[in-house]
Design a protein around this motif. Structure first.
Motif, PDB file in Angstrom:
ATOM      1  N   VAL A  33       3.545  95.129 -72.159  1.00 31.00           N
ATOM      2  CA  VAL A  33       4.230  93.828 -72.112  1.00 31.00           C
ATOM      3  C   VAL A  33       3.786  93.040 -70.885  1.00 31.00           C
ATOM      4  O   VAL A  33       3.524  91.829 -70.967  1.00 31.00           O
ATOM      5  N   LEU A  34       3.681  93.707 -69.740  1.00 30.87           N
ATOM      6  CA  LEU A  34       3.230  93.014 -68.526  1.00 30.87           C
ATOM      7  C   LEU A  34       1.795  92.523 -68.659  1.00 30.87           C
ATOM      8  O   LEU A  34       1.469  91.418 -68.220  1.00 30.87           O
ATOM      9  N   LEU A  35       0.936  93.326 -69.261  1.00 28.36           N
ATOM     10  CA  LEU A  35      -0.455  92.916 -69.460  1.00 28.36           C
ATOM     11  C   LEU A  35      -0.530  91.684 -70.349  1.00 28.36           C
ATOM     12  O   LEU A  35      -1.260  90.729 -70.056  1.00 28.36           O
ATOM     13  N   ILE A  36       0.242  91.680 -71.419  1.00 31.48           N
ATOM     14  CA  ILE A  36       0.255  90.517 -72.320  1.00 31.48           C
ATOM     15  C   ILE A  36       0.776  89.275 -71.579  1.00 31.48           C
ATOM     16  O   ILE A  36       0.227  88.179 -71.722  1.00 31.48           O
ATOM     17  N   ALA A  37       1.811  89.443 -70.761  1.00 35.12           N
ATOM     18  CA  ALA A  37       2.356  88.310 -70.006  1.00 35.12           C
ATOM     19  C   ALA A  37       1.323  87.748 -69.029  1.00 35.12           C
ATOM     20  O   ALA A  37       1.189  86.530 -68.882  1.00 35.12           O
ATOM     21  N   VAL A  38       0.571  88.629 -68.368  1.00 33.30           N
ATOM     22  CA  VAL A  38      -0.458  88.178 -67.435  1.00 33.30           C
ATOM     23  C   VAL A  38      -1.566  87.437 -68.184  1.00 33.30           C
ATOM     24  O   VAL A  38      -2.053  86.393 -67.723  1.00 33.30           O
ATOM     25  N   GLY A  41      -0.227  84.001 -69.189  1.00 34.83           N
ATOM     26  CA  GLY A  41      -0.153  83.150 -68.001  1.00 34.83           C
ATOM     27  C   GLY A  41      -1.524  82.663 -67.556  1.00 34.83           C
ATOM     28  O   GLY A  41      -1.695  81.500 -67.199  1.00 34.83           O
ATOM     29  N   GLY A  42      -2.507  83.548 -67.588  1.00 35.14           N
ATOM     30  CA  GLY A  42      -3.871  83.153 -67.229  1.00 35.14           C
ATOM     31  C   GLY A  42      -4.436  82.114 -68.183  1.00 35.14           C
ATOM     32  O   GLY A  42      -5.097  81.163 -67.764  1.00 35.14           O
ATOM     33  N   TYR A  43      -4.161  82.287 -69.471  1.00 37.01           N
ATOM     34  CA  TYR A  43      -4.630  81.316 -70.465  1.00 37.01           C
ATOM     35  C   TYR A  43      -4.058  79.926 -70.170  1.00 37.01           C
ATOM     36  O   TYR A  43      -4.790  78.937 -70.140  1.00 37.01           O
ATOM     37  N   PHE A  44      -2.744  79.853 -69.966  1.00 32.97           N
ATOM     38  CA  PHE A  44      -2.128  78.554 -69.697  1.00 32.97           C
ATOM     39  C   PHE A  44      -2.603  77.961 -68.378  1.00 32.97           C
ATOM     40  O   PHE A  44      -2.740  76.750 -68.246  1.00 32.97           O
ATOM     41  N   GLN A  49      -5.716  73.678 -65.975  1.00 29.74           N
ATOM     42  CA  GLN A  49      -6.766  73.274 -65.045  1.00 29.74           C
ATOM     43  C   GLN A  49      -7.801  72.414 -65.764  1.00 29.74           C
ATOM     44  O   GLN A  49      -8.286  71.431 -65.218  1.00 29.74           O
ATOM     45  N   GLY A  50      -8.138  72.762 -67.001  1.00 27.67           N
ATOM     46  CA  GLY A  50      -9.089  71.974 -67.781  1.00 27.67           C
ATOM     47  C   GLY A  50      -8.571  70.585 -68.075  1.00 27.67           C
ATOM     48  O   GLY A  50      -9.321  69.606 -68.030  1.00 27.67           O
TER      49      GLY A  50
END
Length: 82
Positions: A33-38, A41-44, A49-50
């Motif tokens: 679950v933490l990996l998916i959340a990270v 978050g990185g995707y967003f 930024q784009g």
């Protein structure tokens, strides 16, 4: 972890009981679950930024267009006053 117990019964016989303890797997589920959340978050973060870069590029382009138009207008005014 394996634990062995030797138990004596009231009639004098003994038997060995083997107790295996295993984790419930809760730690693995939390890690997933933490990996998916990270990852989300990185995707967003990268998408945001784009969009900031695109907005800055649009503002820069508009400012350059206004600059060119102002230069043309200034040149036309200078030519008319001579």
């Amino acid at each position: 972890m394996v634990e062995e117990r030797i138990v004596e019964t009231p009639n004098g016989s003994t038997h060995t009981t083997v107790i295996e303890r295993r984790g419930g797997g809760g730690g693995v589920a939390i890690a997933i679950v933490l990996l998916i959340a990270v990852l989300i978050g990185g995707y967003f973060l990268f998408v945001h930024q784009g969009s900031e870069t695109a907005k800055n590029n649009a503002i820069t382009s508009a400012a350059k267009s206004v600059e060119k138009t102002a230069d043309k207008a200034g040149g036309a005014i200078d030519g008319a006053t001579k």
